[in-house]
Each structure stands twice: as structure tokens, then as C-alpha cells.
Motif scaffolding. Structure first.
Motif, PDB file in Angstrom:
ATOM      1  N   SER A  56    -105.216  30.774 -18.273  1.00 22.55           N
ATOM      2  CA  SER A  56    -104.574  29.642 -18.965  1.00 22.55           C
ATOM      3  C   SER A  56    -103.425  29.113 -18.111  1.00 22.55           C
ATOM      4  O   SER A  56    -102.937  29.808 -17.203  1.00 22.55           O
ATOM      5  N   LEU A  61     -97.782  29.854 -15.704  1.00 20.92           N
ATOM      6  CA  LEU A  61     -96.319  29.704 -15.770  1.00 20.92           C
ATOM      7  C   LEU A  61     -95.639  31.057 -15.945  1.00 20.92           C
ATOM      8  O   LEU A  61     -94.615  31.332 -15.322  1.00 20.92           O
ATOM      9  N   THR A  81     -90.920  19.606 -24.203  1.00 20.87           N
ATOM     10  CA  THR A  81     -92.131  20.026 -23.495  1.00 20.87           C
ATOM     11  C   THR A  81     -92.967  20.842 -24.459  1.00 20.87           C
ATOM     12  O   THR A  81     -92.493  21.242 -25.534  1.00 20.87           O
ATOM     13  N   PHE A  82     -94.194  21.119 -24.080  1.00 20.67           N
ATOM     14  CA  PHE A  82     -95.035  21.987 -24.905  1.00 20.67           C
ATOM     15  C   PHE A  82     -94.389  23.367 -24.980  1.00 20.67           C
ATOM     16  O   PHE A  82     -93.783  23.832 -24.010  1.00 20.67           O
ATOM     17  N   ALA A  84     -95.478  26.087 -24.601  1.00 18.74           N
ATOM     18  CA  ALA A  84     -95.974  26.994 -23.552  1.00 18.74           C
ATOM     19  C   ALA A  84     -94.945  27.181 -22.437  1.00 18.74           C
ATOM     20  O   ALA A  84     -94.800  28.287 -21.904  1.00 18.74           O
ATOM     21  N   SER A  85     -94.221  26.119 -22.076  1.00 15.29           N
ATOM     22  CA  SER A  85     -93.225  26.239 -20.995  1.00 15.29           C
ATOM     23  C   SER A  85     -92.159  27.254 -21.402  1.00 15.29           C
ATOM     24  O   SER A  85     -91.773  28.123 -20.615  1.00 15.29           O
ATOM     25  N   VAL A 127     -90.864  19.542 -15.875  1.00 16.57           N
ATOM     26  CA  VAL A 127     -92.183  19.352 -16.501  1.00 16.57           C
ATOM     27  C   VAL A 127     -92.661  17.946 -16.158  1.00 16.57           C
ATOM     28  O   VAL A 127     -91.951  16.968 -16.425  1.00 16.57           O
ATOM     29  N   ALA A 155     -98.825  21.073 -15.626  1.00 17.80           N
ATOM     30  CA  ALA A 155     -99.985  21.166 -16.528  1.00 17.80           C
ATOM     31  C   ALA A 155    -100.625  19.788 -16.752  1.00 17.80           C
ATOM     32  O   ALA A 155    -101.836  19.674 -16.878  1.00 17.80           O
ATOM     33  N   ASP A 179    -107.018  23.638 -19.347  1.00 14.30           N
ATOM     34  CA  ASP A 179    -107.535  23.794 -20.705  1.00 14.30           C
ATOM     35  C   ASP A 179    -108.453  22.616 -21.032  1.00 14.30           C
ATOM     36  O   ASP A 179    -108.597  21.681 -20.243  1.00 14.30           O
ATOM     37  N   LYS A 182    -107.341  18.798 -20.372  1.00 12.87           N
ATOM     38  CA  LYS A 182    -106.567  18.363 -19.208  1.00 12.87           C
ATOM     39  C   LYS A 182    -107.417  17.509 -18.253  1.00 12.87           C
ATOM     40  O   LYS A 182    -108.605  17.292 -18.482  1.00 12.87           O
ATOM     41  N   GLY A 189    -107.970  27.724 -18.742  1.00 11.14           N
ATOM     42  CA  GLY A 189    -107.667  28.186 -17.389  1.00 11.14           C
ATOM     43  C   GLY A 189    -106.403  27.559 -16.863  1.00 11.14           C
ATOM     44  O   GLY A 189    -105.834  26.643 -17.467  1.00 11.14           O
ATOM     45  N   TYR A 320     -93.539  16.077 -27.669  1.00 11.06           N
ATOM     46  CA  TYR A 320     -93.713  17.324 -28.393  1.00 11.06           C
ATOM     47  C   TYR A 320     -92.532  17.518 -29.312  1.00 11.06           C
ATOM     48  O   TYR A 320     -91.494  16.905 -29.092  1.00 11.06           O
TER      49      TYR A 320
END
Ligand SMILES: Cc1ncc(COP(=O)(O)O)c(C=O)c1O
Length: 377
Positions: A56, A61, A81-82, A84-85, A127, A155, A179, A182, A189, A320
Motif C-alpha cells: 500500500s 510512507l 491530507t489523507f 494515511a500520511s 503532500v 500518492a 491503490d 490512483k 500497492g 480531506y
């Protein structure tokens, strides 16, 4: 429903995954992953770069942060940001320090970031929001001034360029996501791109439970039976099955996905230039291959427009919710006024390589209809 985003996959991807299933007899990480890494490396260009694929973008990250920080170190990152960061930073035991963005690009505000430097600041994570890397020269200048590592959260930015060079082909560390939604997908991935041999070794080992040099063995079709582990690792490697899908997507990117994404973004931009109550983000489609198409809807009209579009079965979203408002990251104890205002204005319209002309035309006409009605009120 007109989807805000979706995967565009077909017979070629099915065939490639079928080939791995028929012939591989293994499916884990092996030659297909090595080939995908090599092809991404060639596509990006840049001397001395290595690409390390993971399961992923978040894993990419996480391992990038782990490679350049120690627990307790601080990483400057935009709040908008998402999640995920932020999760990637805290997963590595580091502390995400939420910064403001520039409202016209939604990229990291360096003047604000500079005020948040402490003796524990070790890295900065810009980002590349909606594919826009912002002023990367200024970011690298800032990093040099304060002695920081740079982990680019790219990303959104696969295939994007800065001053004519592809993101990931230069700089310190860049992390991509593959993912499902994207610019290219491998199902799920991600990838870390770097040139520092210590970082490359750290990420390669950490993706395979920290087993030292397991990558080389797997790429020769072998296994590690006797080995050492010197750092915390994870099961983060990419599988041959997903790499096969990613390889096909990479081949389709330049001729198919990239021009369509650029064309669609351009169409929105032309249609909305000069529209009242609406602010386009800065950044040119072309160098930017947009992963999403956010606009800023001004004067408190965002939620009305959002509902209007949803009623017409046009999916839209908000990229976001700022992370400093999430309980785990402070629950809004600290105010970031610019970020909070931009968050109230952002609305993402449909954009993906499978979006048809009649669908985008309908989305554009609907936005314009709402804004002209709202102007009359
Ligand atoms: C800005 C940003 N960073 C990181 C990620 C994480 O990528 P992934 O979904 O592959 O884990 C995403 C995914 O949407 C993202 O948008």
C-alpha cells in the motif's frame, strides 16, 4: 450515479493476472515484483534511483518515515491530507506536526512550517495534493536550511512533473500509492523511490519482517532459511499477482490514462474560469496529471452545491478532513484557521480515466446551474 473515481481495468489486466496464476505457482513476492519495480524505475528515470514496491501507499510512507527518523522525532506535514500520511508517521513512532496549507494549491505552507521547527524536527512531508507538488525547490531549500529529510507524499502524483522532471526521479524520498483509484493501480500497492543506499536497504528489509537481504533471495526464486533481523519489520511486500496488474496499468498510462485525466481537468478548468463563488486550485494539467479534481466553493455555498449534485446522482466528496481535528491527533485543540476555512470550501468533482464526455458535461452544467441559481438568491 456518476462516480467521483473508479478503477479502469480490463482484459489485459485479467490476462496478466491469469498468467501469474497459471504459471507462477507461488504468487508472493518474486520476479513479477522485480519487473514492476524495474519498469517503474525506467519510467521515472533519474540516476541511482531504486523503486521498492509495497502492498500500500501507507506502507510505503510508514517504512520511508521509519528509515529516516527515530521514535519521538517530529515530522512536519500539512494537516489537510489523507489520514494515511499522519498514520504512517505515528506508526513509525514519530510525531506528525500539523501545518497550514497555501489555500490556492493546498500544499504545505513553509512559513507556517518554519515556525513549528524544534530540536526534534527530523523530516518534512510535503503532500502533492491533487498531483500538485507545489514549490519543490523551496521545499528542498527549506529542508537544507534546517537539516531535514524530505519524504514526498506523492500518492496523488504518479506521472506528474516538476520543472520538466518526473516526481520521484530526483530529490530525497518519494512515496507513491497504487491503490484502486490512483493514476495507475496494482489493486492495492505503493512504492518508495530513493537513492540513499541506507534507506533502500532499510525499506527492502522492513517490508519482509526485517529479514536481512530477503529481497535478493526472493528475486532469485530462493528463500531465506538462515538470516538475521536488526530492525522492526512488517509483512508489507507486494505480491506477484498485484505487480502483474500494475505492469499492465503502467503500459496504459502514457497513451491512455494520462491524456484522459489531463483532458478532463482542462475541460473543467475552461468551463469554470470566471464562475462566481468558485475558485479553481492553481496548477496546470499537463505537468499535473490530476488524481482528483477538487474546487473551492466560496461564500458558504459548498454544502448546497454538494447536495444539488448528489440529488442529480453526481458523486462528489471532500478531500480531506484535516487531521488536527481528529481525536487521535489532538481533536482540534490547536487551531489552524486557513486549513479549517479551506476544508469548509473544498469539493471534489468526478474525475477518472473512465469518465465519459456526456458525464463530465452533465457535471459541469449542473455546477454552473447551481451557481447561477445561488447567485440569483
Ligand atoms: C495523500 C495520500 N497519502 C497516502 C495515501 C495512502 O495510499 P494507500 O491508499 O495506497 O495506502 C493516500 C491514498 O489515498 C493519499 O491520498
Amino acid at each position: 450515479m456518476i462516480h467521483i473515481s473508479r478503477s479502469v481495468v480490463g482484459a489485459a489486466e485479467l490476462e496478466a493476472m491469469g498468467r501469474v496464476m497459471r504459471e507462477d505457482g507461488y504468487l508472493g513476492m518474486g520476479r513479477e515484483v522485480r519487473a514492476f519495480e524495474e519498469e517503474v524505475r525506467e519510467y521515472l528515470g533519474g540516476q541511482d534511483r531504486s523503486v521498492i514496491c509495497l502492498n500500500s501507499g501507507t506502507a510505503a510512507l510508514h517504512l520511508a518515515v521509519q528509515a529516516v527518523t527515530r521514535p519521538g522525532d517530529e515530522v512536519l506535514v500539512q494537516s489537510l491530507t489523507f489520514v494515511a500520511s499522519f498514520q504512517a508517521i505515528s506508526a513509525a513512532g514519530a510525531v506528525p506536526v500539523a501545518c497550514e496549507v497555501y489555500p490556492d494549491t493546498v500544499t504545505l505552507n513553509l512559513e507556517d512550517a518554519a515556525q513549528r521547527i524544534t530540536p526534534r524536527t527530523r523530516a518534512v512531508m510535503p503532500v502533492h495534493y491533487a498531483g500538485n507538488p507545489g514549490d519543490l525547490e523551496a521545499i528542498y531549500g527549506f529542508a537544507r536550511r534546517y537539516g531535514l529529510r524530505v519524504i514526498e507524499d506523492a500518492a496523488h502524483a504518479f506521472g506528474c512533473t516538476y520543472q520538466g522532471r518526473k516526481i520521484g526521479s530526483f530529490g530525497d524520498l518519494a512515496c507513491f500509492s497504487f491503490d484502486g483509484l490512483k493514476n495507475i493501480t496494482s489493486g492495492e500497492g505503493g512504492g518508495v523511490v530513493a537513492s540513499d543506499p541506507r534507506v533502500i536497504q532499510s525499506v527492502q528489509d522492513a517490508r519482509l519482517l526485517g529479514v536481512q537481504r530477503d529481497t535478493e533471495k526472493r528475486y532469485q526464486g530462493a528463500r531465506s532459511w538462515e538470516f538475521d533481523v536488526q530492525q522492526q519489520g512488517y509483512r508489507y511486500h507486494m505480491s506477484n499477482l498485484l505487480a502483474a496488474l500494475g505492469r499492465v496499468q503502467l503500459r496504459r498510462f502514457e497513451g491512455e490514462f494520462k491524456p484522459r485525466r489531463i483532458e478532463l481537468a482542462q475541460k473543467y478548468r475552461v468551463a469554470f474560469t470566471g464562475a462566481g463563488d468558485l475558485q479553481l486550485l492553481q496548477g496546470d494539467p499537463g505537468p499535473i496529471v490530476p488524481h482528483i479534481f477538487p474546487i473551492r466553493v466560496l461564500n458558504g455555498k459548498r454544502d448546497g452545491l454538494r447536495q444539488f449534485l448528489l440529488d442529480r446522482k453526481i458523486e462528489c466528496g471532500i478531500h480531506y478532513k484535516p487531521n488536527h481535528l481528529l481525536s487521535f491527533y489532538g481533536g482540534g485543540q490547536e487551531a489552524l484557521p486557513v486549513t479549517e476555512r479551506v476544508y469548509e470550501e473544498l469539493l471534489t468533482l468526478p474525475l477518472h480515466a473512465g469518465l465519459r464526455d456526456d458525464e463530465i458535461d452533465y457535471a459541469i452544467a449542473s455546477v454552473i446551474e447551481f451557481l447561477s441559481q445561488a447567485a440569483d438568491c
